[in-house]
Design a protein around this motif. Structure first.
Motif, PDB file in Angstrom:
ATOM      1  N   ARG A  36      52.169 -24.189  -7.123  1.00  0.00           N
ATOM      2  CA  ARG A  36      51.340 -25.414  -7.489  1.00  0.00           C
ATOM      3  C   ARG A  36      52.053 -25.799  -8.518  1.00  0.00           C
ATOM      4  N   GLU A  38      51.496 -26.083 -11.728  1.00  0.00           N
ATOM      5  CA  GLU A  38      50.558 -26.661 -12.758  1.00  0.00           C
ATOM      6  C   GLU A  38      50.922 -25.939 -14.084  1.00  0.00           C
ATOM      7  N   SER A 157      43.410 -30.524 -10.281  1.00  0.00           N
ATOM      8  CA  SER A 157      44.967 -30.048  -9.755  1.00  0.00           C
ATOM      9  C   SER A 157      45.673 -31.406  -9.303  1.00  0.00           C
ATOM     10  N   THR A 159      47.067 -32.407  -6.982  1.00  0.00           N
ATOM     11  CA  THR A 159      46.712 -32.605  -5.411  1.00  0.00           C
ATOM     12  C   THR A 159      45.393 -33.245  -5.459  1.00  0.00           C
ATOM     13  N   GLU A 160      44.593 -33.257  -6.451  1.00  0.00           N
ATOM     14  CA  GLU A 160      43.202 -33.790  -6.129  1.00  0.00           C
ATOM     15  C   GLU A 160      43.190 -35.278  -6.615  1.00  0.00           C
ATOM     16  N   ARG A 162      43.579 -39.187  -6.615  1.00  0.00           N
ATOM     17  CA  ARG A 162      43.405 -40.086  -5.332  1.00  0.00           C
ATOM     18  C   ARG A 162      43.498 -41.625  -5.927  1.00  0.00           C
ATOM     19  N   HIS A 215      39.638 -34.988 -11.578  1.00  0.00           N
ATOM     20  CA  HIS A 215      40.841 -34.552 -10.775  1.00  0.00           C
ATOM     21  C   HIS A 215      41.864 -33.656 -11.139  1.00  0.00           C
ATOM     22  N   GLN A 235      54.541 -35.101  -7.777  1.00  0.00           N
ATOM     23  CA  GLN A 235      53.751 -34.304  -7.378  1.00  0.00           C
ATOM     24  C   GLN A 235      52.543 -34.503  -6.385  1.00  0.00           C
ATOM     25  N   SER A 236      51.943 -35.679  -6.647  1.00  0.00           N
ATOM     26  CA  SER A 236      50.626 -36.118  -6.049  1.00  0.00           C
ATOM     27  C   SER A 236      51.080 -37.288  -5.021  1.00  0.00           C
ATOM     28  N   GLN A 237      52.606 -37.766  -5.021  1.00  0.00           N
ATOM     29  CA  GLN A 237      52.831 -38.662  -4.078  1.00  0.00           C
ATOM     30  C   GLN A 237      52.018 -39.956  -4.274  1.00  0.00           C
ATOM     31  N   CYS A 238      51.489 -40.327  -5.054  1.00  0.00           N
ATOM     32  CA  CYS A 238      50.743 -41.586  -5.748  1.00  0.00           C
ATOM     33  C   CYS A 238      51.460 -42.462  -6.595  1.00  0.00           C
ATOM     34  N   LYS A 307      48.796 -44.200  -2.297  1.00  0.00           N
ATOM     35  CA  LYS A 307      49.301 -43.229  -1.940  1.00  0.00           C
ATOM     36  C   LYS A 307      50.643 -43.527  -1.213  1.00  0.00           C
TER      37      LYS A 307
END
Lengths: 336, 336
Positions: A36, A38, A157, A159-160, A162, A215, A235-238, A307
């Motif tokens: 992860r 983190e 995380s 990954t959360e 948005r 998040h 990491q989030s690909q955002c 994203k």
């Protein structure tokens, strides 16, 4: 990795640190917790969700305006647990001492650790002391590891994250890095720049109580706000956009950076964090932060866009847009 | 404490280490977990009993016959958890690297850590890497902290030691200390003395399954068998007697010690432990140990006598009785 030797930048929290982890540690140690990447590992034992983290502290000088290696070793690990949504319960403390280290300095450091632990509501329950011969270490290094308990019902995380999420920063950037550098290099700036080293556990508790839509959180330590946002975008690909003009910074720190040609975006902090939360909760979370001792100067600094490719775009104060990458070098070594 | 500076002996695991803990750390960090002064802290979170421990590893040289700093950093922490009766679940790893450290050495160490972790059934779930400038550390230091889970129904602690208890040792003493010293000083003894560095978790699991009357366990690392038995006598306030002739020792290690004038009783081990158990279970526990890879040479070496003044008496091979105190100096620095 092309280099055949460890460079200072491998410890800088930027590009080379990421490479070292991705190419050396992760392939051999691989497991879902470590993957992860983190601030700590999160797992369930029995009926409780726990988090676990570690950091070694090698800061130089060991005493600096606003703190010392002892308080830093408590705050840093308590904050890493807080970023996982964890309330710190227990810490370990491992000391590596150089032969000849003054006992009075050790007293001062241990006293500072005890006070910081008390303030953060955490107990040091196990420890270790090693002594190496004169010249084999620089005075004192401290490792702390910590166990925290997570009561927040949702995953926290990267990954959360948005699209649409608000990005809130809890205060001014660069204070710790500037304080260390000013002290270390005897730069003699008369301004009284203090480290921001502080336990963020109470602030995080307030945030988590205020919103069920937190998040992700991360503290902006090594590599500064720039490094962590570039990393979180990747990491989030955002795509993440931040308005430079909204980032709080002390006038003294801004002046210090201008004179030395430093970018405060990459200066370390030890009491600063970013919160990613649902846009609808952002005003409320911001108000809760501003009401807290360690969030007085909190500001909404940016937003998560679409994203896709993970990029961190800084809308500069003069109206441009600058893509920020993870720093390749080491701005200030031995910062924490 | 009279000295105003840290001495090598403060890290030796003997008298001065005990003083440092009792006079500097304990008064400021005081809590019921730390006060036990065992190999780890034991506490309950939710419905499970857990243990937590830490150790920093500064061994020199970093590669030695029978192991390296990486495998040692896993075994040491896994063993400390095992001594609390804990099955190791999760480890953290904190690296302090010196600028210029060879990447190939790091590869070798990380590979060794991964193999040791796999053998011990434990996962490295969180980590940290710091780099300090050339000259500020000696190559590499590693800290590991660990979390284990305890299923044994009774307390395992030096406070559980009772008069009549048998004392069982799982094998030969002094191997690690002799291996390090032989390698470090280029003493050129041609005998192939290997470190005994090994994970004791499997052996401990077998012991705990074999007997509901295990009272205390401790691994004989820094300061050797002599230091830990002197310490356990003091902590339990029981007199402990051990027959020197029953303590297993390799001929090569005995010869090495005789030539150098070292007492193997105070040489470090990294895969040796003592078990205190009810006398009625001793034969059974011994048999279980002897059937295990890391207990083949196990022997019943002594007994707990009356409660009262905590003393460790060694009945010597030539028929005398010698009271053993915690070692005052540092026999071999940077042993672990």
């Amino acid at each position: 990795m092309n280099d055949d030797r460890i460079l200072l930048a491998h410890g800088g929290g930027g590009l080379l640190t990421g490479q070292l982890i991705a190419e050396k540690f992760l392939p051999l140690f691989r497991n879902p917790y470590l993957e992860r990447l983190e601030d700590g590992a999160v797992f369930t034992i029995g009926d409780r969700k726990l988090c676990f983290t570690t950091d070694s502290y090698v800061v130089h000088p060991i005493f600096f305006p606003g703190g010392d290696i002892g308080s830093l070793a408590i705050h840093g690990t308590v904050n890493d647990l807080a970023m996982c949504g964890g309330k710190s319960l227990f810490l370990s403390a491992g000391f590596i001492l150089e032969e000849g280290f003054p006992m009075t300095d050790l007293d001062r450091i241990v006293t500072s650790m005890a006070a910081a632990a008390k303030q953060a509501g955490v107990q040091i329950v196990t420890g270790d002391t090693k002594v190496v011969p004169k010249g084999a270490a620089d005075g004192i290094f401290i490792n702390t590891a910590g166990i925290g308990i997570i009561d927040y019902p949702k995953a926290i995380s990267v990954t959360e994250i948005r699209p649409g999420d608000a990005i809130i920063l809890n205060g001014t950037i660069g204070d710790h890095g500037a304080a260390i550098l000013n002290q270390r290099e005897n730069l003699g700036f008369e301004t009284d720049i203090l480290s921001d080293s502080a336990p963020l556990s109470g602030l995080v508790e307030a945030i988590l109580q205020a919103s069920p839509h937190i998040h992700a959180m991360r503290d902006a330590t090594r590599g500064g706000l720039g490094a962590i946002l570039a990393e979180m975008a990747e990491q989030s690909q955002c795509m993440i956009t931040v308005d430079e003009a909204r980032i709080p910074i002390r006038e003294e720190v801004r002046g210090f950076c201008e004179i030395l040609g430093l970018d405060p975006l990459f200066l370390a902090n030890e009491g600063k964090m970013v919160v990613f939360c649902a846009a609808g909760d952002a005003e409320n979370v911001l108000a809760v932060m501003q009401a807290h001792e360690y969030g007085k100067d909190a500001a909404m600094i940016g937003r998560v866009q679409e994203k896709g490719r993970g990029r961190f775009i800084l809308n500069t104060a003069i109206g441009g847009a600058r893509e920020i990458d993870k720093p390749a070098g080491e701005l200030v070594p031995r910062i924490c």
